[in-house]
Design a protein around this motif. Structure first.
Motif, short mmCIF file in Angstrom:
data_model
loop_
_atom_site.label_atom_id
_atom_site.label_comp_id
_atom_site.label_asym_id
_atom_site.label_seq_id
_atom_site.Cartn_x
_atom_site.Cartn_y
_atom_site.Cartn_z
N ARG A 144 0.84 -1.20 0.00
CA ARG A 144 0.00 0.00 0.00
C ARG A 144 0.88 1.25 0.00
N MET A 145 2.02 1.16 0.67
CA MET A 145 2.93 2.30 0.79
C MET A 145 3.63 2.65 -0.52
N GLU A 146 4.17 1.64 -1.20
CA GLU A 146 5.03 1.90 -2.35
C GLU A 146 4.36 2.71 -3.45
N PRO A 147 3.11 2.41 -3.85
CA PRO A 147 2.48 3.22 -4.91
C PRO A 147 2.27 4.69 -4.50
N LEU A 148 2.06 4.94 -3.22
CA LEU A 148 1.92 6.32 -2.75
C LEU A 148 3.18 7.11 -3.05
N ILE A 149 4.32 6.46 -2.91
CA ILE A 149 5.60 7.11 -3.18
C ILE A 149 5.87 7.18 -4.67
N MET A 150 5.67 6.05 -5.36
CA MET A 150 5.98 5.99 -6.79
C MET A 150 5.13 6.93 -7.62
N ASN A 151 3.91 7.17 -7.20
CA ASN A 151 3.00 8.04 -7.95
C ASN A 151 3.07 9.50 -7.50
N SER A 152 4.01 9.80 -6.61
CA SER A 152 4.15 11.17 -6.10
C SER A 152 5.01 12.01 -7.04
N LYS A 153 5.18 13.27 -6.69
CA LYS A 153 6.02 14.19 -7.47
C LYS A 153 7.44 14.22 -6.91
N LEU A 154 7.74 13.35 -5.98
CA LEU A 154 9.02 13.37 -5.29
C LEU A 154 10.11 12.66 -6.10
N ILE A 155 11.35 12.95 -5.74
CA ILE A 155 12.49 12.19 -6.24
C ILE A 155 12.76 11.12 -5.19
N TRP A 156 12.26 9.94 -5.44
CA TRP A 156 12.24 8.90 -4.41
C TRP A 156 13.19 7.75 -4.73
N THR A 157 13.57 7.06 -3.67
CA THR A 157 14.22 5.76 -3.78
C THR A 157 13.61 4.86 -2.72
N ILE A 158 13.11 3.71 -3.14
CA ILE A 158 12.57 2.72 -2.20
C ILE A 158 13.60 1.60 -2.08
N VAL A 159 14.07 1.35 -0.88
CA VAL A 159 15.10 0.34 -0.64
C VAL A 159 14.44 -0.90 -0.03
N ARG A 160 14.40 -1.97 -0.80
CA ARG A 160 13.76 -3.22 -0.35
C ARG A 160 14.81 -4.13 0.30
N CYS A 161 14.53 -4.52 1.53
CA CYS A 161 15.50 -5.29 2.30
C CYS A 161 14.99 -6.71 2.57
N PRO A 162 15.90 -7.69 2.55
CA PRO A 162 15.55 -9.05 2.98
C PRO A 162 15.69 -9.11 4.50
N ASN A 163 15.98 -10.26 5.06
CA ASN A 163 16.21 -10.38 6.50
C ASN A 163 17.43 -9.54 6.89
N ILE A 164 17.23 -8.66 7.87
CA ILE A 164 18.32 -7.79 8.32
C ILE A 164 18.93 -8.38 9.59
N VAL A 165 20.23 -8.64 9.56
CA VAL A 165 20.91 -9.25 10.71
C VAL A 165 21.70 -8.18 11.45
N ASP A 166 21.68 -8.27 12.76
CA ASP A 166 22.28 -7.25 13.62
C ASP A 166 23.79 -7.42 13.68
N LYS A 167 24.45 -7.00 12.61
CA LYS A 167 25.90 -7.11 12.52
C LYS A 167 26.47 -5.86 11.86
N ALA A 168 27.76 -5.63 12.08
CA ALA A 168 28.44 -4.50 11.45
C ALA A 168 28.46 -4.68 9.94
N ALA A 169 28.64 -3.58 9.25
CA ALA A 169 28.66 -3.61 7.79
C ALA A 169 29.80 -4.48 7.27
N LYS A 170 29.51 -5.27 6.25
CA LYS A 170 30.54 -6.04 5.56
C LYS A 170 31.22 -5.21 4.47
N GLY A 171 30.53 -4.15 4.07
CA GLY A 171 31.07 -3.32 3.00
C GLY A 171 30.84 -3.90 1.62
N THR A 172 29.95 -4.89 1.55
CA THR A 172 29.65 -5.53 0.25
C THR A 172 28.15 -5.59 0.04
#
Length: 213
Positions: A144-172
């Protein structure tokens, strides 16, 4: 940049707030309870209020350059229908358009929008609806959220994430628009780095990359 961050007290939000401040941006956060923010920084402004109150959102957005929306429902939520994130996003988008604030970066889930096709059949047809109903409810709200952003007048980026693990960045961090090379997880540190990078990197303007390690 002057950045407004919605969702700063959440699992991902805390890491994103820390990363945004480390990049010397001026950050304003809207939270329900100020005591939930433990960071003290000269570039951090904390406002107490409700993201579903359009007048509060409008006030917080004044004179800002960009917005990061990483709202959540608190872990897995309660497994029931929720419209919290889409309702809040509608208000944020409308108020940004009124104030002509163009740049929005929003967090979503792999499985939302066309990224559902990146998942194996057994996951989408069996695991998600029967064994991970809580996740299905969250993805439904992101749908429901994504079309609200995609159809807006904004310069948007939607970042889709899988399972997020609580670890420091790997840099990759591997972003993909077609699902090729997409893995099952990403570290919290890499999520924060990628999202904050989008403030100054136009590579994924008006696109929805899925990211993983």
């Amino acid at each position: 940049m002057k950045v407004v961050l919605f969702g700063a007290t959440g699992f991902s939000g805390k890491a994103i707030l820390k990363e945004t401040l480390s990049q010397q941006h001026q950050v304003t956060v809207l939270v329900r309870n100020k005591s939930a923010i433990q960071i003290q920084d000269k570039n951090l402004k904390i406002v107490e209020g409700n993201v579903l109150d359009k007048y509060t959102v409008a006030e917080v957005l004044k004179n800002s350059d960009a917005v990061i929306q990483c709202l959540g429902v608190g872990g897995k939520g309660n497994g029931k229908l929720t419209t919290f994130i889409s309702d809040a996003t509608k208000i944020i988008v409308e108020e940004m358009e009124k104030q002509q604030i163009k740049r929005l970066i929003a967090m979503s889930n792999v499985g939302a929008g066309n990224s559902i096709s990146f998942q194996p059949w057994i996951f989408t047809k069996i695991i998600l609806p029967y064994f991970m109903k809580w996740l299905k409810m969250l993805i439904d709200d992101k749908n429901r959220m994504e079309p609200l952003i995609m159809n807006s007048k904004l310069i948007w980026t939607i970042v889709r994430c899988p399972n997020i693990v609580d670890k420091a960045a790997k840099g990759t961090c591997h972003p993909t628009l077609d699902g090729k090379g997409l893995k099952l997880s990403i570290t919290l540190g890499d999520v924060a780095e990628f999202i904050v990078q989008q403030l100054t990197d136009p590579s994924y303007n008006k696109q929805a990359p899925s990211i993983s390690n």
